[in-house]
Write a protein that holds these residues in place. Structure first.
Motif, PDB file in Angstrom:
ATOM      1  N   THR A 221       0.819  -1.214   0.000  1.00  0.00           N
ATOM      2  CA  THR A 221       0.000   0.000   0.000  1.00  0.00           C
ATOM      3  C   THR A 221       0.851   1.261   0.000  1.00  0.00           C
ATOM      4  O   THR A 221       0.526   2.242  -0.676  1.00  0.00           O
ATOM      5  CB  THR A 221      -0.929   0.008   1.229  1.00  0.00           C
ATOM      6  N   GLU A 222       1.953   1.240   0.750  1.00  0.00           N
ATOM      7  CA  GLU A 222       2.777   2.439   0.902  1.00  0.00           C
ATOM      8  C   GLU A 222       3.828   2.594  -0.187  1.00  0.00           C
ATOM      9  O   GLU A 222       4.393   3.679  -0.339  1.00  0.00           O
ATOM     10  CB  GLU A 222       3.467   2.399   2.269  1.00  0.00           C
ATOM     11  N   HIS A 223       4.080   1.531  -0.958  1.00  0.00           N
ATOM     12  CA  HIS A 223       5.139   1.586  -1.974  1.00  0.00           C
ATOM     13  C   HIS A 223       4.662   0.968  -3.294  1.00  0.00           C
ATOM     14  O   HIS A 223       5.262  -0.001  -3.783  1.00  0.00           O
ATOM     15  CB  HIS A 223       6.390   0.849  -1.484  1.00  0.00           C
ATOM     16  N   PRO A 224       3.627   1.523  -3.913  1.00  0.00           N
ATOM     17  CA  PRO A 224       3.087   0.901  -5.138  1.00  0.00           C
ATOM     18  C   PRO A 224       4.056   0.943  -6.313  1.00  0.00           C
ATOM     19  O   PRO A 224       3.919   0.150  -7.248  1.00  0.00           O
ATOM     20  CB  PRO A 224       1.836   1.745  -5.428  1.00  0.00           C
ATOM     21  N   ALA A 225       5.040   1.851  -6.287  1.00  0.00           N
ATOM     22  CA  ALA A 225       5.964   1.967  -7.411  1.00  0.00           C
ATOM     23  C   ALA A 225       7.187   1.057  -7.277  1.00  0.00           C
ATOM     24  O   ALA A 225       7.999   0.978  -8.198  1.00  0.00           O
ATOM     25  CB  ALA A 225       6.427   3.416  -7.568  1.00  0.00           C
ATOM     26  N   ASP A 226       7.318   0.375  -6.152  1.00  0.00           N
ATOM     27  CA  ASP A 226       8.477  -0.493  -5.942  1.00  0.00           C
ATOM     28  C   ASP A 226       8.324  -1.815  -6.697  1.00  0.00           C
ATOM     29  O   ASP A 226       7.287  -2.105  -7.296  1.00  0.00           O
ATOM     30  CB  ASP A 226       8.658  -0.763  -4.452  1.00  0.00           C
ATOM     31  N   VAL A 260      -1.789  -6.465  -5.600  1.00  0.00           N
ATOM     32  CA  VAL A 260      -0.941  -5.394  -6.117  1.00  0.00           C
ATOM     33  C   VAL A 260      -1.682  -4.606  -7.203  1.00  0.00           C
ATOM     34  O   VAL A 260      -1.647  -3.366  -7.228  1.00  0.00           O
ATOM     35  CB  VAL A 260       0.378  -5.972  -6.669  1.00  0.00           C
ATOM     36  N   ASP A 261      -2.370  -5.307  -8.094  1.00  0.00           N
ATOM     37  CA  ASP A 261      -3.110  -4.635  -9.160  1.00  0.00           C
ATOM     38  C   ASP A 261      -4.143  -3.671  -8.581  1.00  0.00           C
ATOM     39  O   ASP A 261      -4.295  -2.540  -9.062  1.00  0.00           O
ATOM     40  CB  ASP A 261      -3.816  -5.660 -10.049  1.00  0.00           C
ATOM     41  N   ARG A 262      -4.857  -4.095  -7.550  1.00  0.00           N
ATOM     42  CA  ARG A 262      -5.906  -3.255  -6.982  1.00  0.00           C
ATOM     43  C   ARG A 262      -5.311  -2.052  -6.256  1.00  0.00           C
ATOM     44  O   ARG A 262      -5.831  -0.944  -6.350  1.00  0.00           O
ATOM     45  CB  ARG A 262      -6.786  -4.071  -6.039  1.00  0.00           C
ATOM     46  N   VAL A 263      -4.227  -2.270  -5.536  1.00  0.00           N
ATOM     47  CA  VAL A 263      -3.581  -1.152  -4.832  1.00  0.00           C
ATOM     48  C   VAL A 263      -3.090  -0.111  -5.837  1.00  0.00           C
ATOM     49  O   VAL A 263      -3.272   1.103  -5.649  1.00  0.00           O
ATOM     50  CB  VAL A 263      -2.429  -1.661  -3.950  1.00  0.00           C
ATOM     51  N   LEU A 265      -4.129   0.443  -8.897  1.00  0.00           N
ATOM     52  CA  LEU A 265      -5.249   1.106  -9.543  1.00  0.00           C
ATOM     53  C   LEU A 265      -5.857   2.170  -8.624  1.00  0.00           C
ATOM     54  O   LEU A 265      -6.143   3.296  -9.053  1.00  0.00           O
ATOM     55  CB  LEU A 265      -6.313   0.073  -9.930  1.00  0.00           C
ATOM     56  N   GLU A 266      -6.043   1.835  -7.355  1.00  0.00           N
ATOM     57  CA  GLU A 266      -6.606   2.801  -6.410  1.00  0.00           C
ATOM     58  C   GLU A 266      -5.676   3.997  -6.219  1.00  0.00           C
ATOM     59  O   GLU A 266      -6.131   5.139  -6.120  1.00  0.00           O
ATOM     60  CB  GLU A 266      -6.874   2.121  -5.063  1.00  0.00           C
ATOM     61  N   HIS A 267      -4.375   3.734  -6.171  1.00  0.00           N
ATOM     62  CA  HIS A 267      -3.409   4.822  -6.019  1.00  0.00           C
ATOM     63  C   HIS A 267      -3.487   5.767  -7.206  1.00  0.00           C
ATOM     64  O   HIS A 267      -3.535   6.999  -7.049  1.00  0.00           O
ATOM     65  CB  HIS A 267      -2.000   4.239  -5.879  1.00  0.00           C
ATOM     66  N   ALA A 268      -3.525   5.211  -8.409  1.00  0.00           N
ATOM     67  CA  ALA A 268      -3.595   6.044  -9.609  1.00  0.00           C
ATOM     68  C   ALA A 268      -4.906   6.822  -9.665  1.00  0.00           C
ATOM     69  O   ALA A 268      -4.930   8.001 -10.045  1.00  0.00           O
ATOM     70  CB  ALA A 268      -3.447   5.161 -10.849  1.00  0.00           C
ATOM     71  N   ARG A 269      -6.003   6.189  -9.269  1.00  0.00           N
ATOM     72  CA  ARG A 269      -7.293   6.880  -9.286  1.00  0.00           C
ATOM     73  C   ARG A 269      -7.296   8.064  -8.323  1.00  0.00           C
ATOM     74  O   ARG A 269      -7.805   9.141  -8.656  1.00  0.00           O
ATOM     75  CB  ARG A 269      -8.410   5.892  -8.933  1.00  0.00           C
ATOM     76  N   ARG A 270      -6.731   7.867  -7.148  1.00  0.00           N
ATOM     77  CA  ARG A 270      -6.686   8.973  -6.185  1.00  0.00           C
ATOM     78  C   ARG A 270      -5.886  10.145  -6.731  1.00  0.00           C
ATOM     79  O   ARG A 270      -6.269  11.313  -6.572  1.00  0.00           O
ATOM     80  CB  ARG A 270      -6.096   8.494  -4.853  1.00  0.00           C
ATOM     81  N   LEU A 271      -4.757   9.853  -7.374  1.00  0.00           N
ATOM     82  CA  LEU A 271      -3.935  10.934  -7.920  1.00  0.00           C
ATOM     83  C   LEU A 271      -4.644  11.648  -9.073  1.00  0.00           C
ATOM     84  O   LEU A 271      -4.548  12.868  -9.208  1.00  0.00           O
ATOM     85  CB  LEU A 271      -2.589  10.378  -8.395  1.00  0.00           C
TER      86      LEU A 271
END
Length: 319
Positions: A221-226, A260-263, A265-271
């Motif tokens: 959750t805290e490191h989606p780009a890793d 990972v896919d869902r996290v 996607l949610e991160h990108a949607r929030r941004l």
């Protein structure tokens, strides 16, 4: 523009937020654009009703004397589990006459009992989706989205999703600026799209029992780009990749890759909703690497490319 009467059905055991949330939205729209909505509440005999939380609501009138509505709104609550047959009969008789038929939470159960959801795609609170589908096999129940619109019938999931649906209806009636003004006044998002899941990835997945796996969930959750490959996550949990993948699925209910896919996607949607960052920057920070990879993920999951998603669903302009 003709004034639309919104009639909210009240009954003992109703969920208070199912009533007050949409009512505040329509009332706010009326304040923003006078002459657009006339909100009325009605119970069977016109008497007060006691909500599931113990609050008492006093309706404007009885159902027998209620004005013919443009929008008939049926909230949920404990009172829908074994409804008064007179209430079901009234909804059955009057529901089809409304231009729009709307339910919040388990209000969908009452509509189904009245026979008004047969052949339609609907949703309700996640805890009652199986019951609705089991008791009413002619109804197509989709447990994922926060609200579903099928022709003149609109159904929403639990509690606060009634606000999202009401905002969508106001946007349809009066346009986005009016709905945005109401959302800002209520300090809520305009608007969570109907196809947004009832659960975030963290809520949809069970919390792992073992601490190393819980730590991995939090790390994702805290490191989606890793690097979030199974091998990398397994090393963090100090397990072999095979053991990690099997244990993660057993304890969370989904594979590491799906989580990972869902996290991401949610991160990108929030941004996209909350920032002015470009699509390329968001794709990198969300772990997609390239805009094209993010576009494919969005189209597959949401039916819209990132730019279109932002245009339709970002709640407020970024200044």
């Amino acid at each position: 523009m003709p004034q639309r009467t919104v009639l909210v059905v009240l009954f003992d055991g109703v969920q208070s937020l199912d009533v007050s949330g949409p009512v505040e939205v329509f009332a706010g729209a009326e304040q923003h654009t006078p002459g657009t909505y006339r909100v009325r509440t009605a119970s069977l005999d016109g008497g007060p009703v006691r909500t599931s939380s113990g609050l008492t609501l006093v309706p404007d009138t009885s159902l027998a004397d209620a004005p013919g509505p443009h929008t008939l709104l049926v909230p949920g609550g404990q009172g829908t589990r074994d409804p008064d047959t007179r209430l079901t009969d009234w909804v059955r008789a009057h529901g089809p006459r409304a231009r729009r038929l709307v339910s919040v939470c388990t209000g969908a159960i009452l509509l189904a009992e009245a026979g008004l959801l047969d052949g339609r795609r609907v949703t309700t609170h996640w805890a009652y989706c199986d019951k609705l589908a089991r008791d009413h096999p002619a109804v197509e129940v989709d447990p994922a989205p926060i609200f579903v619109r099928d022709g003149q019938v609109s159904t929403s999931a639990g509690v606060t999703s009634g606000i999202d649906l009401a905002l969508a209806l106001v946007e349809e009636d009066l346009g986005r600026p009016a709905a945005l003004a109401v959302a800002r006044h209520l300090v809520v998002f305009l608007r969570r799209p109907g196809n947004q899941d009832q659960f975030s990835a963290q809520l949809a997945a069970q919390t792992a029992r073992r601490e190393p796996l819980r730590d991995v969930q939090q790390w994702i959750t805290e490191h989606p780009a890793d690097d979030l490959s199974v091998e990398s996550l397994a090393a963090r949990a100090r397990l072999s990749p095979r053991h990690f993948a099997r244990a993660f699925r057993a304890e969370t209910g989904m594979t590491p890759g799906r989580y990972v896919d869902r996290v991401r996607l949610e991160h990108a949607r929030r941004l996209l909703e909350d920032t002015g960052d470009g699509v390329e920057e968001i794709s990198r920070s969300s772990g997609y690497g390239t805009p094209e990879a993010m576009r494919r993920a969005f189209v597959k999951a949401l039916g819209a490319a990132p730019a279109e998603y932002r245009r339709r669903f970002r709640p407020v302009p970024v200044r």
